[in-house]
Design a protein around this motif. Sequence first.
Motif, PDB file in Angstrom:
ATOM      1  N   TYR A 337     -40.446  70.771   1.182  1.00  0.00           N
ATOM      2  CA  TYR A 337     -39.206  71.541   1.256  1.00  0.00           C
ATOM      3  C   TYR A 337     -38.776  71.883   2.684  1.00  0.00           C
ATOM      4  O   TYR A 337     -37.623  71.685   3.053  1.00  0.00           O
ATOM      5  CB  TYR A 337     -39.347  72.824   0.430  1.00  0.00           C
ATOM      6  CG  TYR A 337     -38.238  73.817   0.667  1.00  0.00           C
ATOM      7  CD1 TYR A 337     -36.913  73.477   0.394  1.00  0.00           C
ATOM      8  CD2 TYR A 337     -38.495  75.082   1.183  1.00  0.00           C
ATOM      9  CE1 TYR A 337     -35.894  74.376   0.610  1.00  0.00           C
ATOM     10  CE2 TYR A 337     -37.477  75.984   1.414  1.00  0.00           C
ATOM     11  CZ  TYR A 337     -36.180  75.631   1.132  1.00  0.00           C
ATOM     12  OH  TYR A 337     -35.164  76.525   1.361  1.00  0.00           O
ATOM     13  N   ARG A 341     -35.232  70.990   4.232  1.00  0.00           N
ATOM     14  CA  ARG A 341     -34.303  72.064   4.610  1.00  0.00           C
ATOM     15  C   ARG A 341     -33.905  71.944   6.081  1.00  0.00           C
ATOM     16  O   ARG A 341     -32.733  72.049   6.421  1.00  0.00           O
ATOM     17  CB  ARG A 341     -34.970  73.422   4.350  1.00  0.00           C
ATOM     18  CG  ARG A 341     -34.146  74.600   4.847  1.00  0.00           C
ATOM     19  CD  ARG A 341     -34.748  75.918   4.383  1.00  0.00           C
ATOM     20  NE  ARG A 341     -34.191  77.061   5.095  1.00  0.00           N
ATOM     21  CZ  ARG A 341     -33.045  77.665   4.770  1.00  0.00           C
ATOM     22  NH1 ARG A 341     -32.337  77.221   3.749  1.00  0.00           N
ATOM     23  NH2 ARG A 341     -32.600  78.697   5.453  1.00  0.00           N
ATOM     24  N   GLU A 342     -34.907  71.672   6.948  1.00  0.00           N
ATOM     25  CA  GLU A 342     -34.616  71.533   8.376  1.00  0.00           C
ATOM     26  C   GLU A 342     -33.625  70.396   8.613  1.00  0.00           C
ATOM     27  O   GLU A 342     -32.688  70.523   9.400  1.00  0.00           O
ATOM     28  CB  GLU A 342     -35.909  71.257   9.158  1.00  0.00           C
ATOM     29  CG  GLU A 342     -36.814  72.471   9.280  1.00  0.00           C
ATOM     30  CD  GLU A 342     -36.182  73.607  10.076  1.00  0.00           C
ATOM     31  OE1 GLU A 342     -35.571  73.336  11.125  1.00  0.00           O
ATOM     32  OE2 GLU A 342     -36.271  74.758   9.611  1.00  0.00           O
ATOM     33  N   LEU A 352     -29.598  75.462  -0.786  1.00  0.00           N
ATOM     34  CA  LEU A 352     -30.174  76.603  -1.490  1.00  0.00           C
ATOM     35  C   LEU A 352     -31.363  76.105  -2.292  1.00  0.00           C
ATOM     36  O   LEU A 352     -31.304  75.039  -2.889  1.00  0.00           O
ATOM     37  CB  LEU A 352     -29.123  77.177  -2.449  1.00  0.00           C
ATOM     38  CG  LEU A 352     -29.581  78.246  -3.436  1.00  0.00           C
ATOM     39  CD1 LEU A 352     -29.813  79.558  -2.708  1.00  0.00           C
ATOM     40  CD2 LEU A 352     -28.539  78.443  -4.538  1.00  0.00           C
ATOM     41  N   ARG A 353     -32.458  76.879  -2.285  1.00  0.00           N
ATOM     42  CA  ARG A 353     -33.602  76.493  -3.111  1.00  0.00           C
ATOM     43  C   ARG A 353     -33.728  77.462  -4.273  1.00  0.00           C
ATOM     44  O   ARG A 353     -33.753  78.669  -4.071  1.00  0.00           O
ATOM     45  CB  ARG A 353     -34.887  76.512  -2.296  1.00  0.00           C
ATOM     46  CG  ARG A 353     -36.124  76.208  -3.122  1.00  0.00           C
ATOM     47  CD  ARG A 353     -37.382  76.251  -2.266  1.00  0.00           C
ATOM     48  NE  ARG A 353     -38.556  75.994  -3.056  1.00  0.00           N
ATOM     49  CZ  ARG A 353     -39.276  76.939  -3.657  1.00  0.00           C
ATOM     50  NH1 ARG A 353     -38.928  78.193  -3.560  1.00  0.00           N
ATOM     51  NH2 ARG A 353     -40.338  76.618  -4.365  1.00  0.00           N
TER      52      ARG A 353
ATOM     53  N   ASP B 118     -25.923  82.068   5.516  1.00  0.00           N
ATOM     54  CA  ASP B 118     -27.152  81.676   4.826  1.00  0.00           C
ATOM     55  C   ASP B 118     -27.757  82.945   4.237  1.00  0.00           C
ATOM     56  O   ASP B 118     -27.436  84.045   4.680  1.00  0.00           O
ATOM     57  CB  ASP B 118     -28.137  81.046   5.831  1.00  0.00           C
ATOM     58  CG  ASP B 118     -29.152  80.126   5.151  1.00  0.00           C
ATOM     59  OD1 ASP B 118     -29.149  80.059   3.900  1.00  0.00           O
ATOM     60  OD2 ASP B 118     -29.939  79.485   5.870  1.00  0.00           O
ATOM     61  N   PHE B 119     -28.608  82.774   3.240  1.00  0.00           N
ATOM     62  CA  PHE B 119     -29.263  83.966   2.683  1.00  0.00           C
ATOM     63  C   PHE B 119     -30.570  83.582   2.030  1.00  0.00           C
ATOM     64  O   PHE B 119     -30.813  82.415   1.736  1.00  0.00           O
ATOM     65  CB  PHE B 119     -28.352  84.664   1.665  1.00  0.00           C
ATOM     66  CG  PHE B 119     -28.084  83.847   0.421  1.00  0.00           C
ATOM     67  CD1 PHE B 119     -27.024  82.959   0.369  1.00  0.00           C
ATOM     68  CD2 PHE B 119     -28.895  83.979  -0.696  1.00  0.00           C
ATOM     69  CE1 PHE B 119     -26.776  82.206  -0.770  1.00  0.00           C
ATOM     70  CE2 PHE B 119     -28.650  83.231  -1.843  1.00  0.00           C
ATOM     71  CZ  PHE B 119     -27.583  82.336  -1.878  1.00  0.00           C
ATOM     72  N   ARG B 205     -34.092  82.311   9.855  1.00  0.00           N
ATOM     73  CA  ARG B 205     -34.023  82.441  11.317  1.00  0.00           C
ATOM     74  C   ARG B 205     -33.261  83.693  11.736  1.00  0.00           C
ATOM     75  O   ARG B 205     -32.040  83.668  11.951  1.00  0.00           O
ATOM     76  CB  ARG B 205     -33.334  81.211  11.930  1.00  0.00           C
ATOM     77  CG  ARG B 205     -34.068  79.931  11.674  1.00  0.00           C
ATOM     78  CD  ARG B 205     -34.530  79.330  12.971  1.00  0.00           C
ATOM     79  NE  ARG B 205     -35.571  78.365  12.723  1.00  0.00           N
ATOM     80  CZ  ARG B 205     -35.431  77.046  12.861  1.00  0.00           C
ATOM     81  NH1 ARG B 205     -34.292  76.566  13.291  1.00  0.00           N
ATOM     82  NH2 ARG B 205     -36.426  76.242  12.619  1.00  0.00           N
TER      83      ARG B 205
END
Lengths: 383, 259
Positions: A337, A341-342, A352-353, B118-119, B205
């Motif tokens: 993952y 994601r990176e 989104l996971r 982002d969240f 981050r």
Amino acid sequence: MAIKELLNRFNAVVTDPYSEARSRKEQGQKVIGWLPTDVPEELIHAAGAFPVGSLGSCSKIRLADTHLQVWVCSLMRGSLEMGLRGDLDFLDGLIIPQTCDTTRAMVGIWRQTSLIPYIDSFMMPKQVKRSSAREYLIGELTRLKSNLEKVTGNLITNESLGTSIKLFNENRQLLRRMFEIHADHPGLISSREVYTVIKAAMYMDKVKHNGILQDLIQAMKQKAARSIDKSNPKVRLVISGGVWEPPEIMDLIEEAGGVVVGDDMLTGMRYLSPDADEKRDPLEALADRQLNKIPFAGFDNQNYERRRFLHNLVRHTEAAGLIFLHLKFCEPENYDYNDMREALNSAGIPNLRLETEVGNPSLGQIRTRLEAFIEMIGGDPIE
Amino acid sequence: MYVAGIDIGSIYSKAIILKDNQVVGSLVKRTGGEIKVASQKLIEEVLMPLGLQAADLRAAVATGYGRISVPFAQKQVTEISCFGRGIGHLFPYVRTVIDIGGQDSKGIKIDDQGSVDDFVMNDKCAAGTGRFLEVMANALEVKLEDMGLLALLSNSPEEIGITCTVFAESQVISLVAKGRPKVDIIAGIHQAIAERIVSMVKMIRIEERIAITGGGAKNIGLVRELEKKLGSKVIVPEEPQLIGAYGAALFAQDLARNE
């Protein structure tokens, strides 16, 4: 026939997945089951047996917990529960592919606890790009072939295997065609309906599935031609992971304003692509099909192929973002993952996971995350 | 023009009334019971001093886990967008919001408009949430609102593992049985929660500056512990529990203007 009626037929299959397999059994045909993913159904079919998938969609786990640690995924746990409950006792055989540590170890538990007379493990090469992978896989397919011949009492000839490959290729082509129409005209049928048609293929006779699917494609084309409104306000999304379970997750995506236009799921695109080459030696063709499948966390990803694949998939499908549907305790997916994601983050692709469990429909938090994600990528939440 | 923002949380429900950009009413109330009824009572109570009724509102937006059960709201927006919007409006230089609610905690990255970039949100687990603190306060027979101050009194906090609320509770009980000072146990609990929250929020981050919202922000011990772990002074709004409702009210204002 209207789209709705055609879809109802696929839906009925998914609601009662083993009725076709059971009636085959009553008629005297051997029935061989398989667990996800990548078991070559063509070999089972060419041996005159009926192949049927077991996707572990079982909600109340009572018996399997005795045999499994907590960190076994709900997909394998659900399948074993069905086995222990006797739901799969009608099977003449079960093929369990080795895709991770859990599937590797499950074979032994099944052999000790199940009444199914023939239980085999299908060992695919993990490092698909190694030069030895192809030769090894042909050997493994040959072993599986001769075991299936013993179980069914039927010889698998090049001719019979060639005929099966042709039929299964046709099914894959039709499924891909349906998916393309859906991706071009989202909203003709819902995301859940699209994936239900794919799932039904794992339980149904392929000739029957192809027939209804051809009608569905015709009906979808006609509906697409009639609809003048090309603008679809839904947010286009790609999903990535193992299985799209529980199925309600597809409804949540649509209710939150999204539509699924691409995936790399085991119960999605990985099942549909690629075709096996009909001009080659059939076993070699099956081996090549396996090695050329779209990337999957269970197999080697040394060259970060899946990163590029997902990036390209999002671009190609013009998706606004990607949602990982990761089964809780799915080690291959969870380890990969961070890399995925990176890669998406650095390409500027919102992602989104969601952690999911087969058979667990308590989705309140997942709904909030999905809605927030779509508010985030869809712009102003008020519009 | 009056608009309302309603935030129905798992433990508390919050309401904000705006009149032409100004807050003219606010209320925090235990959610309790059926959400539809609770949200009706909430709006009646917050509007009463203004001599208004729900029908007088130009728009209402609902957020929080009970957002779908607010009958008088025209629109539902997730708490993630609302916390972003609320903080973005009050503190445009904030880039990361850490919200510590009753049932979940979240990290939200926002831009200078308060739009979410982002969240991340904790999974179905109470560890690292307000509920965890409540369980621990009960186990220690200390008032929830005293926990934070007591944590600051310790010089040698206990080590508490926090993989699971149930396990942590039994660990706390055994520390009490061993006669360890309550303040050290309480300080250990706060360290553990802060660690859990910071490691989750790191997934998006963390960028400065950082604001803390939600009921958890009212706990001074937790805020100080978070600052240590983050290596940064954080911003705590005057009414941290009301930020979601405030963001919802700002969205309601947009809704009214779009009409």
